[in-house]
Design an enzyme around this catalytic site. Structure first.
Site, PDB file in Angstrom:
ATOM      1  N   ASN A  16       0.845  -1.196   0.000  1.00 20.15           N
ATOM      2  CA  ASN A  16       0.000   0.000   0.000  1.00 20.15           C
ATOM      3  C   ASN A  16       0.879   1.244   0.000  1.00 20.15           C
ATOM      4  OD1 ASN A  16      -2.698  -0.885  -0.105  1.00 20.15           O
ATOM      5  ND2 ASN A  16      -2.574  -1.543   2.034  1.00 20.15           N
TER       6      ASN A  16
ATOM      7  N   HIS B 253       4.594   5.393  -2.824  1.00 19.76           N
ATOM      8  CA  HIS B 253       5.821   5.614  -3.616  1.00 19.76           C
ATOM      9  C   HIS B 253       6.114   4.404  -4.495  1.00 19.76           C
ATOM     10  CE1 HIS B 253       6.746   9.137  -1.227  1.00 19.76           C
ATOM     11  NE2 HIS B 253       6.571   8.416  -0.138  1.00 19.76           N
TER      12      HIS B 253
ATOM     13  N   ASP C 123      10.756  -7.014  -1.643  1.00 18.75           N
ATOM     14  CA  ASP C 123      11.402  -6.783  -0.354  1.00 18.75           C
ATOM     15  C   ASP C 123      12.783  -6.210  -0.642  1.00 18.75           C
ATOM     16  OD1 ASP C 123      11.318  -6.673   2.400  1.00 18.75           O
ATOM     17  OD2 ASP C 123      12.271  -8.614   2.657  1.00 18.75           O
ATOM     18  N   THR C 124      13.179  -5.254   0.191  1.00 11.85           N
ATOM     19  CA  THR C 124      14.440  -4.543  -0.043  1.00 11.85           C
ATOM     20  C   THR C 124      15.273  -4.534   1.216  1.00 11.85           C
ATOM     21  OG1 THR C 124      13.463  -3.086  -1.701  1.00 11.85           O
ATOM     22  CG2 THR C 124      15.421  -2.268  -0.600  1.00 11.85           C
TER      23      THR C 124
ATOM     24  N   LYS D 287      16.489   9.132  -8.673  1.00 12.68           N
ATOM     25  CA  LYS D 287      16.534   7.860  -7.929  1.00 12.68           C
ATOM     26  C   LYS D 287      15.686   6.789  -8.618  1.00 12.68           C
ATOM     27  CE  LYS D 287      15.198   5.526  -3.729  1.00 12.68           C
ATOM     28  NZ  LYS D 287      14.319   5.516  -2.565  1.00 12.68           N
TER      29      LYS D 287
ATOM     30  N   HIS E 275      17.622   0.334  -7.091  1.00 17.71           N
ATOM     31  CA  HIS E 275      17.474  -1.107  -6.936  1.00 17.71           C
ATOM     32  C   HIS E 275      16.059  -1.551  -7.325  1.00 17.71           C
ATOM     33  CE1 HIS E 275      17.020   1.519  -3.548  1.00 17.71           C
ATOM     34  NE2 HIS E 275      16.090   0.715  -3.029  1.00 17.71           N
TER      35      HIS E 275
HETATM   36  P1  IMP Z   1      10.675  -2.827   2.302  1.00 16.72           P
HETATM   37  O1  IMP Z   1      10.267  -3.911   3.239  1.00 16.72           O
HETATM   38  O2  IMP Z   1      10.945  -3.312   0.935  1.00 16.72           O
HETATM   39  O3  IMP Z   1       9.732  -1.669   2.289  1.00 16.72           O
HETATM   40  O4  IMP Z   1      12.050  -2.234   2.800  1.00 16.72           O
HETATM   41  C1  IMP Z   1      12.574  -2.486   4.085  1.00 16.72           C
HETATM   42  C2  IMP Z   1      13.316  -1.286   4.614  1.00 16.72           C
HETATM   43  O5  IMP Z   1      14.435  -0.992   3.786  1.00 16.72           O
HETATM   44  C3  IMP Z   1      12.505  -0.008   4.670  1.00 16.72           C
HETATM   45  O6  IMP Z   1      11.823   0.125   5.869  1.00 16.72           O
HETATM   46  C4  IMP Z   1      13.575   1.058   4.539  1.00 16.72           C
HETATM   47  O7  IMP Z   1      14.156   1.299   5.799  1.00 16.72           O
HETATM   48  C5  IMP Z   1      14.605   0.401   3.666  1.00 16.72           C
HETATM   49  N1  IMP Z   1      14.425   0.772   2.254  1.00 16.72           N
HETATM   50  C6  IMP Z   1      13.739   0.079   1.304  1.00 16.72           C
HETATM   51  N2  IMP Z   1      13.817   0.692   0.130  1.00 16.72           N
HETATM   52  C7  IMP Z   1      14.539   1.818   0.352  1.00 16.72           C
HETATM   53  C8  IMP Z   1      14.955   2.886  -0.500  1.00 16.72           C
HETATM   54  O8  IMP Z   1      14.671   2.942  -1.704  1.00 16.72           O
HETATM   55  N3  IMP Z   1      15.694   3.848   0.080  1.00 16.72           N
HETATM   56  C9  IMP Z   1      16.036   3.842   1.401  1.00 16.72           C
HETATM   57  N4  IMP Z   1      15.667   2.877   2.231  1.00 16.72           N
HETATM   58  C10 IMP Z   1      14.927   1.872   1.713  1.00 16.72           C
END
Ligand code: IMP
Length: 192
Positions: A9, A12, A69-70, A172, A177
């Site tokens: 949700n 961005h 997931d990042t 960006k 990524h």
């Molecule tokens: P998510 O679970 O994919 O949303 O990412 C896990 C965490 O990684 C987020 O809470 C952020 O702290 C960090 N994160 C993910 N993507 C980015 C980004 O593009 N820039 C900076 N931090 C990020």
């Protein structure tokens, strides 16, 4: 037009991926399928977490779906915070506390190399696929810039001198990524 659920949700992420899919595939968010749950992300790898979220939607709501997931992987910290990036400083998931903890852990470290890695898991027609995007860079010694989110003020991508938060979303979103993983997803979907 093909429709896919994106298991998020986060506005961005939705906007970024919708742009990459350039109107050829319609994206529905979790709220659009009336999924109120905070989908569990309890695995030890980005791949498993992304698959876990996509499977949750498929199994509970029946839709073909993708999830991401990042993690930020810092070389001098043995790839931490990695899969634990969101909760690095605790369950409150505070961006500010996470950044402060990272700066503290990096105090005195000469090797500041790091990378952002995104994994997108797709479930389509009963099959599972995984796409990865990564950006190498380094961790700054202090926060710089006000755009973006998460660790953006602390990360300078290779080839640039400004942090993601200084570069701004327009730049960006073309080199990130998530954009790279999204482009791989798009290339795959466009050939289906
Ligand atoms: P998510 O679970 O994919 O949303 O990412 C896990 C965490 O990684 C987020 O809470 C952020 O702290 C960090 N994160 C993910 N993507 C980015 C980004 O593009 N820039 C900076 N931090 C990020």
């Amino acid at each position: 037009m093909k429709t896919l659920v994106f298991a998020t949700n986060n506005p961005h992420k939705l906007e970024e991926i919708q742009n990459i899919l350039s109107g050829k595939i319609r994206i529905r968010s979790l709220s659009e399928i009336n999924c109120p749950e905070d989908i569990p992300e309890t695995a030890d790898t980005l791949e498993e977490n992304a698959l876990m979220k996509a499977r949750f939607v498929k199994e509970n709501y029946g839709y073909d779906c993708f999830a991401d997931d990042t993690g930020l992987e810092v070389e001098a910290l043995n790839d931490a915070p990695g899969v634990y990036s969101a909760r690095y400083a605790g369950e409150a998931r505070s961006f500010q506390a996470n950044k402060e903890k990272l700066l503290k852990e990096m105090q005195g470290k000469d090797n500041r190399k790091a990378r952002f890695r995104t994994v997108i898991a797709l479930i389509l027609n009963e099959k599972e696929y995984v796409f990865e995007g990564l950006v190498n860079g380094f961790i700054t010694k202090e926060e710089r810039g006000s755009e973006g989110f998460g660790y953006d003020p602390l990360f300078v991508p290779d080839g640039y001198e400004q942090t993601f938060a200084e570069l701004g979303n327009d730049i960006k979103n073309t080199i990130s990524h998530r954009a790279l993983a999204g482009k791989k997803l798009a290339t795959f979907l466009f050939t289906q």
